[in-house]
Design an enzyme around this catalytic site. Structure first.
Site, PDB file in Angstrom:
ATOM      1  N   GLU A   1      67.824  65.225  63.713  1.00 21.92           N
ATOM      2  CA  GLU A   1      68.310  64.431  64.828  1.00 21.92           C
ATOM      3  C   GLU A   1      68.361  62.951  64.466  1.00 21.92           C
ATOM      4  OE1 GLU A   1      65.401  65.839  67.655  1.00 21.92           O
ATOM      5  OE2 GLU A   1      64.263  63.964  67.530  1.00 21.92           O
TER       6      GLU A   1
ATOM      7  N   ARG B   1      54.858  71.348  68.510  1.00 22.82           N
ATOM      8  CA  ARG B   1      54.200  70.180  69.092  1.00 22.82           C
ATOM      9  C   ARG B   1      52.811  69.948  68.502  1.00 22.82           C
ATOM     10  NH1 ARG B   1      57.404  72.626  72.796  1.00 22.82           N
ATOM     11  NH2 ARG B   1      58.915  71.243  73.820  1.00 22.82           N
TER      12      ARG B   1
ATOM     13  N   GLN C   1      55.732  65.639  67.838  1.00 24.95           N
ATOM     14  CA  GLN C   1      56.339  66.911  67.433  1.00 24.95           C
ATOM     15  C   GLN C   1      56.887  66.875  66.014  1.00 24.95           C
ATOM     16  OE1 GLN C   1      60.649  66.960  69.413  1.00 24.95           O
ATOM     17  NE2 GLN C   1      59.052  66.416  70.912  1.00 24.95           N
TER      18      GLN C   1
END
Length: 398
Positions: free
Chosen positions: A133, A281, A96
């Protein structure tokens, strides 16, 4: 300080044992992939301040400035800007990419204007935010991150000896790197599905063989053989071969910014991210893949994965990243170590992963944390940390 009650997400790729072992509970036999700590609407943590369990999202909605602090509320709006997780992967997650903030805002606005239902399986943007992240390993952790240099990938593909992969190697060697990476990824994702499925089968068998032989790429071939076993016939198996193969040791972390293709393969870790659901994705999933949009947001440049190690300042070990929405740090406390006053002024979530620690608020309230336990502190809260153990702290970057 408030103890959190959190939700386990049972995604199919999850480990059946890692989270139960940390929590000290019996495995159910079903996968337990993620434990969410935060105020995400999909599975908000719950806390009890005397009137029964309430979702953290509702607590923040009732008093954003008091819970988050005025500066955080003004900067990010009336919501907790980060989400903390325990992530336990027994098999590969989807390959992704995440959009940057401008791409996410434009994509969300476009789908809203076209009337695409927010829960539609073909929708790309669930919100208008980006999703940087950080994953910090609690066990040896395997993943893929960023494009490998084109020439090195050409050599890796050549080693498989699969005829249908040779044109990709030729492109990677002959053309400028960014254009070559784009062309090959596009070709893989738009190829005839039956022909690509056969290529994947042959590549998987070759990777299995090479993983058993001595050579400089043995571990990488083993990773791709495993991916092929878990996702037979999926074009993402070949797309994954364009990426760097990474191992993290416990305590090491990996930051994933916008446009960087990645996939987690196996391992147990603490993950923190901006509070967003936006994922585009590339493969290794039965879910929707929007190839044109994926190509628009992907950064086609070779990178060297930057493995992060914490920087220690006054007993707090911090993982520095460019993200504004979060900062992850940890306290690795030894027996007999003096109590430590925790910083305050913004929202924070504390997660114990080893040992036993005690949080003592200024008003005398006490909260004991053992492995898997977590607590939320509002901006107005002040507390002292004592005991021996490891505690991760997620808060907003200054």
């Amino acid at each position: 300080m408030d103890r959190l009650v959190n939700t386990v997400r049972p995604y199919a790729w999850g480990s059946t044992t890692a989270i139960p072992e940390l929590l000290g509970t019996e495995p159910t036999g079903e996968p337990q992939a993620e434990l969410w700590m935060g105020a995400h609407p999909g599975a908000p943590s719950r806390l009890d301040r005397g009137a029964g369990p309430v979702p953290l999202s509702e607590v923040i909605d009732a008093d954003p400035a008091g819970e988050l602090g005025e500066q955080v509320a003004e900067r990010f709006g009336p919501r907790l800007p980060f989400l903390l997780k325990l992530l336990a992967a027994a098999s590969p997650l989807s390959l992704q990419v995440h959009p940057d903030r401008a791409q996410a805002a434009a994509g969300f606005a476009g789908e809203e204007s076209r009337g695409v239902p927010v829960d539609a399986p073909y929708r790309n943007y669930k919100d208008a935010n980006h999703k940087p992240e950080l994953i910090c390993a609690l066990s040896p952790f395997e993943g893929l991150c960023g494009f490998r240099p084109a020439a090195a990938t050409a050599a890796l593909l050549d080693g498989l000896g699969v005829d249908s992969l040779k044109p990709y190697g030729d492109i990677l060697r002959a053309e400028p790197e960014g254009g070559a990476l784009r062309e090959v990824l596009t070709a893989v994702l738009t190829a005839d599905r039956e022909e690509m499925a056969e290529t994947v089968r042959q590549a998987g068998r070759a990777a299995e063989r090479l993983a058993q032989s001595p050579g400089p790429h043995r571990e990488t071939y083993a990773a791709h053989a495993s991916i092929a076993r878990h996702h037979p016939g999926d074009p993402g198996v070949i797309a994954a071969m364009l990426l760097n193969h990474v191992w993290l040791q416990p305590g090491e972390a990996l930051y994933l910014g916008a446009g960087v293709p990645h996939a987690y393969l196996q391992g147990f870790g603490v993950e923190v991210m901006a509070n967003s659901d936006n994922v585009l994705r590339c493969g290794l999933t039965p879910k929707h893949i929007d190839v044109p949009e994926l190509l628009r947001v992907t950064r086609f440049e070779a990178t060297v994965p930057g493995i992060l190690r914490p920087e220690a300042v006054n007993g707090e070990e911090t993982y520095e990243t460019p993200a504004e929405e979060f900062r992850l740090s940890r306290f690795a406390r030894a027996e007999g170590e003096a109590p430590r006053q925790l910083p305050s002024g913004g929202p924070q979530i504390l997660l114990c992963t080893a040992g036993s620690v005690l949080l003592t608020a200024d008003d005398g309230r006490r909260l004991a944390l053992r492995p898997g336990d977590s607590a939320y502190a509002a901006a107005r809260d002040s507390a002292e940390l004592s005991g021996a153990g490891t505690v991760f702290r997620a808060t907003v970057a200054p």
